[in-house]
Write an enzyme that holds these catalytic residues in place. Structure first.
Site, mmCIF file in Angstrom:
data_model
loop_
_atom_site.group_PDB
_atom_site.id
_atom_site.type_symbol
_atom_site.label_atom_id
_atom_site.label_comp_id
_atom_site.label_asym_id
_atom_site.label_seq_id
_atom_site.Cartn_x
_atom_site.Cartn_y
_atom_site.Cartn_z
ATOM 1 N N GLY A 166 144.085 22.174 54.478
ATOM 2 C CA GLY A 166 144.383 22.157 55.914
ATOM 3 C C GLY A 166 144.606 20.756 56.435
ATOM 4 N N CYS A 167 143.780 19.816 56.007
ATOM 5 C CA CYS A 167 143.901 18.435 56.483
ATOM 6 C C CYS A 167 145.192 17.794 55.978
ATOM 7 C CB CYS A 167 142.688 17.620 56.050
ATOM 8 S SG CYS A 167 141.161 18.230 56.818
ATOM 9 N N THR A 168 145.588 18.143 54.760
ATOM 10 C CA THR A 168 146.844 17.622 54.213
ATOM 11 C C THR A 168 148.032 18.175 54.992
ATOM 12 O OG1 THR A 168 145.870 17.338 52.023
ATOM 13 C CG2 THR A 168 148.281 17.484 52.136
#
Length: 153
Positions: A43-45
């Protein structure tokens, strides 16, 4: 959670290269300040890559983009290189800004309760006042939501 109209708490944190960056360095400029849980997670990527893809529009609009997590500067450096992230990533292992912006909260995952960063995005105006907040931001649409809010394309 801080809300629109609040003064944005100032902070000074190291970027991926160890240079100290303060929020107050950006006075006179709009800032998108987004807090995320961890480098190199799915998700952060996706969220970081979406901000990278939209970065030219933010630049043309005179808007700074800053991502903050509790990861180390070395982790941020690898993350930025791997995904060619053109914006600032700030390291906050002591949770200074993370706690000041009230994004260090209780989280539940598969019935397990722990403390962690709740993905949150703040838009801070030229005078250092919070003008818009997206709590529990969705990684796939966060950058687009901010572009739309700022009327940038």
């Amino acid at each position: 959670m801080l809300h629109p109209g609040c003064k944005a708490p100032d902070f000074t944190l190291p970027d991926k290269d160890g240079n100290l960056v303060s929020l107050s360095d950006f006075r006179g400029k709009k800032v998108v300040l987004y807090f995320y849980p961890r480098d190199n997670t799915p998700g952060c990527t996706r969220q970081a890559c979406a901000f990278a893809d939209a970065y030219d529009a933010f630049l043309q609009g005179g808007v700074a983009v800053i991502g903050v997590s509790k990861d180390s500067t070395a982790s941020h450096q690898k993350f930025a290189q791997k995904h060619q992230l053109p914006f600032l990533l700030l390291s906050d292992p002591s949770l200074t800004a993370i706690q000041a912006y009230d994004v260090w909260q209780e989280k539940k995952l598969y019935g397990k309760v722990s403390m962690g960063v709740v993905r949150t995005t703040y838009v801070i105006d030229e005078n250092g006042t919070i003008e818009h907040v997206i709590p529990k931001a969705k990684p796939d649409i966060n950058a687009a939501e901010i572009l739309s809010y700022l009327d940038l394309k």
